[in-house]
Scaffold this active site. Structure first.
Site, PDB file in Angstrom:
ATOM      1  N   LYS A 238       0.850  -1.198   0.000  1.00 29.27           N
ATOM      2  CA  LYS A 238       0.000   0.000   0.000  1.00 29.27           C
ATOM      3  C   LYS A 238       0.885   1.247   0.000  1.00 29.27           C
ATOM      4  O   LYS A 238       2.106   1.153   0.196  1.00 29.27           O
ATOM      5  CB  LYS A 238      -0.921  -0.018   1.216  1.00 29.27           C
ATOM      6  CG  LYS A 238      -0.200  -0.077   2.545  1.00 29.27           C
ATOM      7  CD  LYS A 238      -1.147  -0.346   3.690  1.00 29.27           C
ATOM      8  CE  LYS A 238      -0.393  -0.259   5.002  1.00 29.27           C
ATOM      9  NZ  LYS A 238      -1.206   0.169   6.105  1.00 29.27           N
TER      10      LYS A 238
ATOM     11  N   TYR B  48      17.435  30.284   7.104  1.00 30.21           N
ATOM     12  CA  TYR B  48      16.291  31.005   7.674  1.00 30.21           C
ATOM     13  C   TYR B  48      16.387  31.054   9.198  1.00 30.21           C
ATOM     14  O   TYR B  48      16.741  30.070   9.841  1.00 30.21           O
ATOM     15  CB  TYR B  48      14.995  30.268   7.346  1.00 30.21           C
ATOM     16  CG  TYR B  48      14.501  30.403   5.922  1.00 30.21           C
ATOM     17  CD1 TYR B  48      14.235  31.651   5.372  1.00 30.21           C
ATOM     18  CD2 TYR B  48      14.263  29.271   5.156  1.00 30.21           C
ATOM     19  CE1 TYR B  48      13.754  31.761   4.066  1.00 30.21           C
ATOM     20  CE2 TYR B  48      13.777  29.371   3.860  1.00 30.21           C
ATOM     21  CZ  TYR B  48      13.527  30.624   3.319  1.00 30.21           C
ATOM     22  OH  TYR B  48      13.051  30.735   2.047  1.00 30.21           O
TER      23      TYR B  48
HETATM   24  C1  LIG Z   1      -3.661  -4.166   8.223  1.00 28.02           C
HETATM   25  C2  LIG Z   1      -2.167  -4.063   8.128  1.00 28.02           C
HETATM   26  N1  LIG Z   1      -1.457  -5.190   8.029  1.00 28.02           N
HETATM   27  C3  LIG Z   1      -0.110  -5.167   7.946  1.00 28.02           C
HETATM   28  C4  LIG Z   1       0.587  -3.972   7.962  1.00 28.02           C
HETATM   29  C5  LIG Z   1       2.081  -4.011   7.887  1.00 28.02           C
HETATM   30  O1  LIG Z   1       2.664  -3.467   9.029  1.00 28.02           O
HETATM   31  P1  LIG Z   1       4.251  -3.314   9.116  1.00 28.02           P
HETATM   32  O2  LIG Z   1       4.635  -2.272   8.126  1.00 28.02           O
HETATM   33  O3  LIG Z   1       4.501  -2.845  10.503  1.00 28.02           O
HETATM   34  O4  LIG Z   1       4.809  -4.640   8.786  1.00 28.02           O
HETATM   35  C6  LIG Z   1      -0.122  -2.775   8.077  1.00 28.02           C
HETATM   36  C7  LIG Z   1       0.608  -1.503   8.112  1.00 28.02           C
HETATM   37  O5  LIG Z   1       0.170  -0.461   8.429  1.00 28.02           O
HETATM   38  C8  LIG Z   1      -1.533  -2.818   8.162  1.00 28.02           C
HETATM   39  O6  LIG Z   1      -2.265  -1.707   8.274  1.00 28.02           O
END
Ligand SMILES: Cc1ncc(COP(=O)(O)O)c(C=O)c1O
Length: 385
Positions: A38, A263
């Protein structure tokens, strides 16, 4: 160097493949590996990350939005994909026709989906998400009976392909993780009775490494795919950093004692110093909170950021790094030529997590496979042009 780019990110696909392999090797053989890609593969590029993870033994992909799932399908990726966030009813038709699995956590969405599936003459595959203590998405354990009833009502138009939950603190609160796990097992028992084969999955990177009892049928690998072990996780795994971000030194100057830089005049030279201006700033993902606190790697050494991080540039004290010249590649984070400055270390200084650092690299920063950068550079990814 990639052409005349002022900044770029090198994506090491072999590192992601390696990380997936290393994590897979620590699972029971029957536990499947879902790669979470994602948010554009945590900033690395969703398709490139997905392909690398699949090459490393992942057989599932996880995204948050329907668009992200369809992007993978349009890239020709045929493996199972789960949309782990909410899929609005308007997206159900496309998701069902592209064979994408959908997270559900409310009865209304389930009913909408079932209607679409019936119209299409197909079965929609759902993973019911249970909120066992995270307090965000998910059916509460006390509401799973109503969800089970709805699943029964909808009959064969819905297949319960999975039941899942997410831990709030598998990094450091194992007692609470255990409580969540117990609630999950109760809910899974109620919900899975609807289908013969239902995958149970609970573990992200921290629980993958800390809680073997939570692996079940599948784990959801996020940050460790990209090379980082979550803080508070003692596991000794040799992960490789998958993204390294570079920008060019665009000017060098000598600053006399008592002169200020940037700045607000927040940094004052105590002695004569050599200061490099590097063409990357908060507009490309360098947190402004690193002003006078962080470092970039220039000339093979960590050089402190001096003054305020700007939108497009940052100033660093390169006095202790010999031979730096205009056009040199400075590394914001990553690993190059044996020097590591991980997004985890940057995150520690910035008071955040490596996820935010890698996701924060702006879309305007071109990503290119490290192999291509190496080739363009005659084998020296960060060489001076
Ligand atoms: C539903 C879900 N599963 C798995 C993960 C993976 O987590 P990580 O990046 O800590 O492995 C996430 C990350 O936000 C998540 O929202």
């Amino acid at each position: 160097m990639p052409g005349d780019a002022l900044r770029w990110a090198e994506i090491d696909t072999t590192a992601m493949q390696h990380n997936a392999q290393v994590i897979k090797a620590g699972l029971r053989p029957e536990t499947r590996l879902m790669a979470m890609v994602k948010s554009n593969g945590y900033g690395h590029g969703a398709t490139i990350a997905a392909r690398a993870a699949l090459a490393g033994g992942a057989t599932w992909l996880g995204v948050y939005t329907p668009d992200e799932a369809l992007e993978l399908r349009n890239a020709g990726i045929a493996e199972p994909i789960l949309v782990a966030g909410w899929s609005p009813p308007s997206t159900h038709d496309a998701l069902v026709s592209h064979g994408v699995d959908i997270a559900v956590f409310d009865v209304a969405t389930l009913r909408d989906l079932a209607t679409t599936a019936r119209l299409r003459g197909r079965r929609a595959r759902v993973h019911v998400k249970v909120d066992t203590g995270m307090g965000r998405l998910g059916v509460r354990p006390e509401a799973v009976d109503a969800m089970r009833q709805a699943l029964r009502d909808e009959g064969t138009s819905i297949e319960v392909a999975g039941v899942f939950t997410h831990f709030a603190d598998a990094e450091s609160d194992l007692a609470f993780t255990k409580e969540q796990h117990a609630r999950f097992l109760y809910a899974a028992d109620v919900l899975r009775s609807n289908a013969a084969e239902t995958l149970l999955h609970t573990a992200g990177s921290a629980a993958i490494l800390n809680v073997a009892a939570a692996h079940h049928d599948m784990v959801r690998l996020g940050i460790a795919l990209y090379g980082y072990v979550p803080r508070g996780t003692a596991a000794d795994v040799a992960l490789r950093i998958a993204m390294s971000v570079f920008a060019r030194v665009v000017q060098l100057k000598t600053v006399s004692a008592d002169e200020t830089v940037g700045y607000g005049r927040t940094w004052r030279a105590s002695t004569t110093r050599r200061v490099a201006t590097v063409a990357i700033g908060y507009g490309q993902g360098v947190p402004r909170v690193l002003s006078n606190r962080g470092a970039l790697v220039v000339g093979g050494n960590r050089c402190p950021i001096v003054g305020i991080v700007n939108m497009d540039q940052v100033t660093v004290d390169v006095s202790d790094s010999d031979g730096v010249t205009v056009g040199d590649a400075a590394m914001f984070f990553g690993e190059s030529a044996g020097v590591r400055l991980g997004a985890d270390e940057v995150a520690d200084v910035a008071g955040t997590i490596p996820h935010e650092i890698t996701c924060g690299v702006a879309a305007s920063v071109p990503r290119l496979p490290r192999e291509a950068a190496d080739r363009a550079n005659g084998g020296r990814p960060t060489a001076v042009p």
